[in-house]
Design an enzyme around this catalytic site. Structure first.
Site, mmCIF file in Angstrom:
data_model
loop_
_atom_site.group_PDB
_atom_site.id
_atom_site.type_symbol
_atom_site.label_atom_id
_atom_site.label_comp_id
_atom_site.label_asym_id
_atom_site.label_seq_id
_atom_site.Cartn_x
_atom_site.Cartn_y
_atom_site.Cartn_z
ATOM 1 N N HIS A 125 18.683 48.605 38.645
ATOM 2 C CA HIS A 125 19.769 48.532 39.622
ATOM 3 C C HIS A 125 20.846 47.570 39.148
ATOM 4 C CE1 HIS A 125 18.944 44.580 41.638
ATOM 5 N NE2 HIS A 125 17.690 44.809 41.270
ATOM 6 N N ASP A 152 19.371 39.146 38.382
ATOM 7 C CA ASP A 152 18.785 40.267 39.115
ATOM 8 C C ASP A 152 19.921 41.169 39.610
ATOM 9 O OD1 ASP A 152 17.287 41.943 40.709
ATOM 10 O OD2 ASP A 152 16.700 40.392 42.150
ATOM 11 N N GLU A 159 19.482 48.952 45.469
ATOM 12 C CA GLU A 159 18.115 48.448 45.447
ATOM 13 C C GLU A 159 17.941 47.236 46.339
ATOM 14 O OE1 GLU A 159 14.668 46.020 44.126
ATOM 15 O OE2 GLU A 159 16.796 45.489 44.169
ATOM 16 N N GLU A 160 18.944 46.362 46.402
ATOM 17 C CA GLU A 160 18.797 45.116 47.160
ATOM 18 C C GLU A 160 18.672 45.346 48.669
ATOM 19 O OE1 GLU A 160 18.037 42.403 46.016
ATOM 20 O OE2 GLU A 160 18.788 42.245 43.966
ATOM 21 N N ASP A 186 13.142 45.233 36.307
ATOM 22 C CA ASP A 186 13.615 44.304 37.334
ATOM 23 C C ASP A 186 13.192 42.885 36.987
ATOM 24 O OD1 ASP A 186 14.793 43.444 39.782
ATOM 25 O OD2 ASP A 186 14.233 45.331 40.720
ATOM 26 N N HIS A 242 16.738 34.972 43.087
ATOM 27 C CA HIS A 242 17.720 35.040 44.176
ATOM 28 C C HIS A 242 18.375 33.692 44.455
ATOM 29 C CE1 HIS A 242 16.778 39.150 46.233
ATOM 30 N NE2 HIS A 242 16.940 39.245 44.926
#
Length: 373
Positions: free
Chosen positions: A80, A197, A231-232, A252, A332
């Site tokens: 992603h 990410d 995706e998130e 990922d 994150h």
């Protein structure tokens, strides 16, 4: 007949400078979920430069395609390109902006962030601050604020003191807010940045596609590289796979933390995440490829984690699924991994492309199962 090119070793095939530059380019392009058009255009331009055919789905997922020796079935490597971020939730009476997160992440990691706010006609710059931001004014009260999205706000670098000032600037609820990545690469090869990410995974996938193209060989079966954009928020690859796809490898981020086996070097193969175990045979195959080609690797189980692989299986696709990750500290947040981990991901994808697919399950046998005492 021209002689078949000699197979190139995985480590020699990957161009680390290309990978590094693609990563830095993508980190400079804002792409919170729902605001990925510019990054999608960048990836499409890069695919065209590599000579890889691609198509765009109606929603904007990119599906690149390299024909294989066997055209009957397809395998997909899926990554992603959307990231976490925020949207404006409120134009506040004090001339500041309230925020609502895009994706799942803590406001603790938003505090102090430098941001771009995308209004209708221009982009504004600002910073994310706690509601009580001045120690000289609030003293110890600053330390009493809870960690929550309603405890932070955006201060724009504009003369804004009232809600009317914000309206006059063309701001409104729902405007996207992108956090600066602020990447830094050390001489030792560590890269720290927001939004690794999953732009780090995208750079590894592009590097693998470059290596496949330059090898002069065709993959064993048709090979798709899919770049998803949601995706998130949990959807990802759910609607992006054709019926010919029989194997699915998600790419990922892997959390490096106490109690985890993920590392910032090598490939971390995920055996299971929150949704359950990945395909046993795919895990064994990827581990075997790592051993045969001297690719550093480890296996881990992720406790609070979903990925594109989950969205594909939940959508009803009958595929063997796997997840390969680059181990990353402080996921994150201000994330950190090592460039060698991304090269290892690219190396594994390269050798995987030329491997034979896993066969169908054996038919049922009525032979009795031996009892182990």
């Amino acid at each position: 007949m021209a002689p078949r090119p000699e197979p190139m070793g995985a480590s020699e095939a990957i161009d680390p400078d290309y990978l590094r530059q693609r990563l830095l380019d993508m980190l400079a392009i804002p792409s919170p979920t729902g605001f990925t058009n510019e990054l999608s255009r960048y990836v499409c331009r890069e695919l065209a430069a590599l000579g890889v055919d691609y198509q765009l789905t109606r929603r904007g997922t990119i599906i690149a395609h390299i024909p294989g020796e066997d055209r009957a079935v397809t395998r997909a490597a899926v990554n992603h390109i959307d990231t976490i971020g925020a949207v404006v939730s409120e134009l506040k009476p004090n001339g500041r902006l309230g925020l609502m997160p895009v994706g799942t992440w803590s406001s603790r990691f938003a505090e102090g962030g430098r941001v771009s706010v995308f209004a209708r006609n221009r982009v504004y710059r600002g910073q994310v601050l706690p509601l009580l931001a001045s120690g000289h004014a609030f003293n110890e009260r600053i330390d009493t604020l809870p960690v929550a999205w309603n405890q932070i706000e955006v201060r724009l670098n504009e003369p804004c003191r009232t809600k009317a000032d914000l309206v006059d600037l063309g701001l409104r609820s729902g405007d996207f807010v992108a956090f600066d990545a602020d990447p830094e690469i050390s001489d030792s090869g560590y890269i720290s940045s927001r939004h690794l990410d999953n732009k780090a995974g995208a750079s590894a996938l592009l590097a693998a596609l470059k290596a496949i193209g330059e090898s002069g060989r065709r993959p064993a079966i048709d090979f798709q590289a899919i770049f998803t954009i949601t995706e998130e928020v949990g959807t990802g690859a759910g609607s992006s796979l054709s019926s010919e796809v029989v194997e699915f490898v998600g790419i990922d981020i892997g959390p490096v933390a106490p109690g985890q086996n993920a590392r910032e070097t090598g490939v971390t193969l995920c055996a299971q995440d929150t949704s359950g175990p990945f395909d046993y045979h795919m895990l064994r195959k990827l581990r075997r490829l790592c051993r045969e080609h001297d690719i550093a690797h480890q296996i881990d189980v992720f406790r609070y984690y979903y990925s594109d692989a989950n969205s594909a299986v939940k959508a009803g696709h009958d595929v063997r699924d796997a997840l390969i990750t680059f181990g990353t500290d402080a996921t994150h947040g201000y994330e950190r991994t090592h460039l060698s981990s991304l090269s290892s991901i690219a190396e594994l994808l390269f050798v995987y492309a030329f491997s034979q697919p896993i066969g169908l399950p054996r038919p049922y046998s009525a032979a009795p199962v031996p009892v182990v005492s």
